[in-house]
Design a protein around this motif. Sequence first.
Motif, PDB file in Angstrom:
ATOM      1  N   LYS A   1      -5.111   1.488   3.801  1.00  0.00           N
ATOM      2  CA  LYS A   1      -6.179   2.537   3.796  1.00  0.00           C
ATOM      3  C   LYS A   1      -7.233   2.469   2.721  1.00  0.00           C
ATOM      4  O   LYS A   1      -6.579   2.033   1.451  1.00  0.00           O
ATOM      5  N   GLU A   2      -8.343   2.804   2.884  1.00  0.00           N
ATOM      6  CA  GLU A   2      -9.330   3.122   1.856  1.00  0.00           C
ATOM      7  C   GLU A   2      -9.549   4.571   1.572  1.00  0.00           C
ATOM      8  O   GLU A   2      -9.838   5.198   2.221  1.00  0.00           O
ATOM      9  N   GLY A   3      -8.889   4.805   0.274  1.00  0.00           N
ATOM     10  CA  GLY A   3      -9.155   6.252  -0.066  1.00  0.00           C
ATOM     11  C   GLY A   3     -10.531   6.456  -1.058  1.00  0.00           C
ATOM     12  O   GLY A   3     -11.530   6.576  -0.603  1.00  0.00           O
ATOM     13  N   CYS A   4     -10.173   6.178  -2.508  1.00  0.00           N
ATOM     14  CA  CYS A   4     -11.252   6.402  -3.429  1.00  0.00           C
ATOM     15  C   CYS A   4     -11.963   5.091  -3.652  1.00  0.00           C
ATOM     16  O   CYS A   4     -13.194   5.206  -3.936  1.00  0.00           O
ATOM     17  N   ASN A   5     -11.519   3.667  -3.083  1.00  0.00           N
ATOM     18  CA  ASN A   5     -12.199   2.676  -3.446  1.00  0.00           C
ATOM     19  C   ASN A   5     -12.697   2.550  -4.771  1.00  0.00           C
ATOM     20  O   ASN A   5     -13.640   1.844  -5.121  1.00  0.00           O
TER      21      ASN A   5
ATOM     22  N   GLY B   1      -9.709   2.063  -7.057  1.00  0.00           N
ATOM     23  CA  GLY B   1      -8.423   1.845  -8.067  1.00  0.00           C
ATOM     24  C   GLY B   1      -7.684   3.063  -8.382  1.00  0.00           C
ATOM     25  O   GLY B   1      -6.966   2.778  -9.412  1.00  0.00           O
ATOM     26  N   ASP B   2      -8.102   4.234  -7.943  1.00  0.00           N
ATOM     27  CA  ASP B   2      -7.431   5.369  -8.440  1.00  0.00           C
ATOM     28  C   ASP B   2      -6.105   5.779  -7.692  1.00  0.00           C
ATOM     29  O   ASP B   2      -5.162   6.503  -8.118  1.00  0.00           O
ATOM     30  N   CYS B   3      -6.259   5.890  -6.003  1.00  0.00           N
ATOM     31  CA  CYS B   3      -5.360   6.642  -5.501  1.00  0.00           C
ATOM     32  C   CYS B   3      -4.246   5.835  -5.080  1.00  0.00           C
ATOM     33  O   CYS B   3      -3.207   6.410  -4.596  1.00  0.00           O
ATOM     34  N   GLY B   4      -4.155   4.550  -4.966  1.00  0.00           N
ATOM     35  CA  GLY B   4      -3.294   3.773  -4.600  1.00  0.00           C
ATOM     36  C   GLY B   4      -3.035   3.747  -2.821  1.00  0.00           C
ATOM     37  O   GLY B   4      -2.259   3.221  -2.555  1.00  0.00           O
ATOM     38  N   ALA B   5      -3.873   4.329  -2.037  1.00  0.00           N
ATOM     39  CA  ALA B   5      -3.816   4.023  -0.608  1.00  0.00           C
ATOM     40  C   ALA B   5      -3.986   2.777  -0.268  1.00  0.00           C
ATOM     41  O   ALA B   5      -3.590   2.557   0.934  1.00  0.00           O
ATOM     42  N   CYS B   6      -4.867   1.933  -0.766  1.00  0.00           N
ATOM     43  CA  CYS B   6      -4.886   0.594  -0.561  1.00  0.00           C
ATOM     44  C   CYS B   6      -3.910  -0.473  -1.092  1.00  0.00           C
ATOM     45  O   CYS B   6      -4.273  -1.791  -0.926  1.00  0.00           O
TER      46      CYS B   6
ATOM     47  N   ASN C   1      -4.197  -2.904  -6.263  1.00  0.00           N
ATOM     48  CA  ASN C   1      -5.077  -2.276  -5.429  1.00  0.00           C
ATOM     49  C   ASN C   1      -6.107  -3.095  -4.742  1.00  0.00           C
ATOM     50  O   ASN C   1      -6.845  -3.840  -5.403  1.00  0.00           O
TER      51      ASN C   1
ATOM     52  N   CYS D   1      -8.393  -2.406  -3.163  1.00  0.00           N
ATOM     53  CA  CYS D   1     -10.049  -2.164  -3.018  1.00  0.00           C
ATOM     54  C   CYS D   1     -10.954  -2.638  -4.238  1.00  0.00           C
ATOM     55  O   CYS D   1     -11.999  -2.871  -3.831  1.00  0.00           O
TER      56      CYS D   1
HETATM   57 FE1  FES Z   1      -8.053   4.333  -3.624  1.00  0.00          FE
HETATM   58 FE2  FES Z   1      -7.887   1.559  -3.594  1.00  0.00          FE
HETATM   59  S1  FES Z   1      -8.757   3.103  -2.168  1.00  0.00           S
HETATM   60  S2  FES Z   1      -6.901   2.800  -5.171  1.00  0.00           S
END
Ligand code: FES
Length: 281
Positions: free
Chosen positions: A40-44, A46-51, A69, A71
Amino acid sequence: MARQAIRFLRRGQVVELSSLPPTRTLLDYLRLEEKSKGTKEGCNEGDCGACTVALGSLEEGRVVYEPVNACILLLGQIDGKELVTVDDLAAGGKLHPVQKAFVDNHASQCGFCTPGFVMSLFTLYHAGAAPTRQQIADHIAGNLCRCTGYRPIIDAAMKACDGRPADQWAAGAAGAARILCSMHDGADVFVGTPESFVARPVSPDALSRLAAEHPDATIVSGATDVGLWITKQLRVLPKIILTGGVSTLHDVTEMPDRVSIGAAATYAAVYYTHLRAHETP
Ligand code: FES
Ligand code: FES
């Protein structure tokens, strides 16, 4: 003669890419080209870890997985690695043990963070000894969950990561190590044209030569800053020189009065193997 393609191991096959935009991120490659949309793409940024995805590297003859990460990682940076994503985990109609533990421990609500957590914990599942709760908390420090809460996620990790990995990557470890070894040709990589390229030199001389020939190139080590120039500022960076292939730039040398840190050394390598011992309590 430089190799004119980047290559990596994916689902048991070596993927070779001889044409790629220099600033193509791994996440965009997965979602837009490979059409693997589990990541997934969350913050894009490098902060949230969804990717989070797992990269396997050869270390002392065995494959070691680490979470990254996708993204803000450039596609050229995965040259020579094995790439594992959440889309690969379930096999033969069965969930991976980490995924199964998430289900059994109610560790997912909206689910947006879940693929990233699962991939971070996939690397912990393969790390060897069973971790403590604190080690799990440290390991998932780069993954954010806004709705489930961390207790069930850590419970799931305690259940799954028992130090005895028994999935398809454990079964195929020797084969993957052989392929990764065969991919290490010691060649400089140059993909593109003199006007637009991604280059991954493997010696300090080759790196110096490229930098001298292309003073307008962007030199990239980890991409934690440059990644945001690309994803947030939408900057056009036609020439990318990656430092990661130069092995001496990963060196960290302790001297009596100082520590010399190579420009491509990772924070984890520097901190856990050197600097932590010098921390004052
Ligand atoms: Fe949040 Fe990559 S989308 S760290
Ligand atoms: Fe919703 Fe984690 S399950 S953000």
